[in-house]
Design a protein around this motif. Sequence first.
Motif, short mmCIF file in Angstrom:
data_model
loop_
_atom_site.label_atom_id
_atom_site.label_comp_id
_atom_site.label_asym_id
_atom_site.label_seq_id
_atom_site.Cartn_x
_atom_site.Cartn_y
_atom_site.Cartn_z
N THR A 41 2.37 6.83 -6.73
CA THR A 41 1.32 7.77 -7.14
C THR A 41 1.73 9.20 -6.83
N LEU A 42 2.28 9.41 -5.65
CA LEU A 42 2.71 10.75 -5.25
C LEU A 42 3.87 11.24 -6.12
N PHE A 65 4.37 12.25 2.87
CA PHE A 65 4.53 10.80 2.90
C PHE A 65 5.49 10.39 4.02
N ARG A 113 0.84 -1.20 0.00
CA ARG A 113 0.00 0.00 0.00
C ARG A 113 0.87 1.24 0.00
N LEU A 114 1.90 1.26 0.83
CA LEU A 114 2.80 2.40 0.88
C LEU A 114 3.58 2.55 -0.43
N GLN A 164 3.67 10.62 7.22
CA GLN A 164 2.68 9.55 7.34
C GLN A 164 3.34 8.24 7.74
N HIS A 186 2.60 1.68 -3.45
CA HIS A 186 1.67 2.24 -4.43
C HIS A 186 1.45 3.73 -4.19
N GLN A 187 1.29 4.10 -2.94
CA GLN A 187 1.07 5.50 -2.60
C GLN A 187 2.28 6.36 -2.98
#
Length: 182
Positions: free
Chosen positions: A70-71, A84, A63-64, A87, A66-67
């Motif tokens: 994307t970012l 990020f 998940r991280l 987070q 992919h994030q």
Amino acid sequence: MRADARDNRARILTAADEVFGQSPTASTDAVAKLAGVGIATVFRHFPTKTDLLEAVLTQRLERLRHQALTLAAGENAGRAFYAFFSQVVAESAAKLAIGEALTSAGFAGGEDARKAAVGLREAFGSLLAEAQRIGAVRRDAGLPEVYALLIGASRGATARNLDPEVRNRMLGLVYAGLRPAA
């Protein structure tokens, strides 16, 4: 895999992420109850608690990853990089607890978790490179050093159980060192 089996697996992983994120020593019975399935269904998908913990850790890392990708492709990679980073540090307690539960169970890490960890590091590297390209992060800060800062800040915030205000001040100091000189 049948659709109902895929749905059960997804519900189990979601429940396990929540249950083990709060307490990695929690039982698989608690996971089954929260997922709304029987314990046999949990064990059909994940024969051992260690298998389930690894799947949860792998899912978190993916998940991280992919994030971060994307970012990195987004409009403001500089702001995204620092958000990020914050987070990951804020969410680190649960991830580290799951990792430590796996280690204490004698688990050295499976191929899926290793691949997910490598993928996250590479995605973070892409986000860092993009933030450097636009001048939000100093160019002489290499991925090995910046990733070590991310891990160190995560472990430090978790080990010291830092108040969010103290954690944010700590991150401000880290970010001051990462920003280009004015």
